[in-house]
Motif scaffolding. Structure first.
Motif, PDB file in Angstrom:
ATOM      1  N   CYS A 289       0.836  -1.211   0.000  1.00  0.00           N
ATOM      2  CA  CYS A 289       0.000   0.000   0.000  1.00  0.00           C
ATOM      3  C   CYS A 289       0.867   1.256   0.000  1.00  0.00           C
TER       4      CYS A 289
ATOM      5  N   ILE B 157      -6.927   6.339  -4.885  1.00  0.00           N
ATOM      6  CA  ILE B 157      -7.725   5.636  -3.874  1.00  0.00           C
ATOM      7  C   ILE B 157      -9.217   5.676  -4.185  1.00  0.00           C
ATOM      8  N   ASN B 158      -9.614   6.447  -5.220  1.00  0.00           N
ATOM      9  CA  ASN B 158     -11.033   6.644  -5.483  1.00  0.00           C
ATOM     10  C   ASN B 158     -11.537   5.925  -6.728  1.00  0.00           C
TER      11      ASN B 158
ATOM     12  N   THR C 263     -14.436   1.649  -3.684  1.00  0.00           N
ATOM     13  CA  THR C 263     -13.062   2.110  -3.855  1.00  0.00           C
ATOM     14  C   THR C 263     -12.146   1.407  -2.855  1.00  0.00           C
TER      15      THR C 263
ATOM     16  N   LEU D 227     -10.264   2.842  -0.745  1.00  0.00           N
ATOM     17  CA  LEU D 227     -10.407   3.532   0.535  1.00  0.00           C
ATOM     18  C   LEU D 227     -11.648   3.051   1.270  1.00  0.00           C
ATOM     19  N   GLU D 228     -12.736   2.882   0.552  1.00  0.00           N
ATOM     20  CA  GLU D 228     -13.993   2.473   1.185  1.00  0.00           C
ATOM     21  C   GLU D 228     -13.930   1.062   1.746  1.00  0.00           C
TER      22      GLU D 228
ATOM     23  N   CYS E  90     -11.321  -0.275   3.044  1.00  0.00           N
ATOM     24  CA  CYS E  90     -10.280  -0.349   4.060  1.00  0.00           C
ATOM     25  C   CYS E  90     -10.861  -0.138   5.453  1.00  0.00           C
TER      26      CYS E  90
ATOM     27  N   LYS F  47      -5.639   2.906   6.372  1.00  0.00           N
ATOM     28  CA  LYS F  47      -6.427   4.043   5.888  1.00  0.00           C
ATOM     29  C   LYS F  47      -5.619   5.327   5.947  1.00  0.00           C
TER      30      LYS F  47
ATOM     31  N   LEU G 120      -3.355   5.426   3.009  1.00  0.00           N
ATOM     32  CA  LEU G 120      -4.066   5.734   1.769  1.00  0.00           C
ATOM     33  C   LEU G 120      -4.352   7.214   1.620  1.00  0.00           C
ATOM     34  N   VAL G 121      -4.701   7.880   2.709  1.00  0.00           N
ATOM     35  CA  VAL G 121      -5.090   9.285   2.607  1.00  0.00           C
ATOM     36  C   VAL G 121      -3.917  10.237   2.795  1.00  0.00           C
TER      37      VAL G 121
ATOM     38  N   ASN H 236      -2.983  11.739  -0.738  1.00  0.00           N
ATOM     39  CA  ASN H 236      -4.063  12.004  -1.682  1.00  0.00           C
ATOM     40  C   ASN H 236      -4.839  13.256  -1.250  1.00  0.00           C
TER      41      ASN H 236
END
Length: 231
Positions: free
Chosen positions: A194, A204-205, A213, A215-216, A218, A224, A227-228, A231
């Motif tokens: 990751c 991630i979207n 997605t 992200l969703e 996770c 998480k 991932l963010v 982004n």
């Protein structure tokens, strides 16, 4: 049903009964047994691939689907021989002629090197073989996955890096169900994968065919945050 088939079916039933009462801790062996069992009873996998958030269901689907066109008899033999490798004495009668009455004495006929694809090399973790491949890596195989998906699923960072940095693998390439390498990394909780994918610009979207997605899907807070973070 001829004698060979009767014998094969009898041995298969004994092997299944033995495994039913046996604790198998190796997940790979569990999945292999499952694949042989389903193939032996129902033939070629005809079920749709489970959604990516059903990790257990997907692993079982792959185990069955990878049996391909193997005959039911070959699957029975494969199951039996795998059980023998677990416990050679699971059936004391196997020494009375299992090899001679069955033409399927080998556990499974492995693919020759000439038959293997880059996806097989990725699954095998064979980076040297992968380096010999000069074709387009952004193509989904018969399982609906590209090499980048297999590398991410297996958690093989070295191979993933090579595919992206040396073979121009599209980091956001989608499999036949719309899932990216990041979807696979998240579903398998491969933290290092990751981090690498996000660092290389993985989005991630991107939605899969179910509108989900990476992200969703996770649920791990640490993943998480990875991932963010960029982004």
């Amino acid at each position: 049903m001829d004698f060979n088939s009767k014998y094969l079916a009898t041995q298969f039933d004994k092997a299944v009964s033995f495994i039913t009462g046996t604790n198998i801790s190796d997940v790979d062996v569990q999945l292999k047994l499952y694949g042989f069992y389903k193939q032996a009873l129902e033939g070629k996998c005809n079920l749709p691939k489970p959604p990516i958030y059903d990790l257990k269901g997907r692993k079982k689907w792959y185990a069955w689907s990878e049996m391909g066109l193997m005959s039911k008899e070959e699957a029975m033999a494969g199951y039996i021989n795998l059980v023998i490798s677990i416990n050679p004495k699971f059936d004391e009668e196997k020494s009375t002629g299992w090899v001679t009455v069955s033409t399927f004495a080998n556990d499974e006929q492995p693919l020759s090197e000439n038959e293997k694809t880059i996806s097989d090399w990725v699954k095998d973790g064979d980076l040297e073989k992968i380096k010999t491949f000069s074709g387009n890596v952004n193509v989904n195989d018969a399982m609906g996955m590209a090499p980048i998906h297999w590398a991410s699923d297996r958690g093989d960072l070295d191979i993933l890096k090579f595919l992206i940095e040396d073979r121009s693998a599209d980091i956001n390439f989608q499999d036949d169900t719309g899932q990216t390498a990041l979807h696979y990394a998240v579903s398998c909780s491969h933290e290092a994968i990751c981090e690498y994918l996000i660092g290389k610009g993985a989005r991630i979207n991107i939605q899969d065919e179910d509108g989900i997605t990476a992200l969703e899907m996770c649920s791990d807070e640490k993943l998480k945050s990875i991932l963010v973070s960029r982004n």
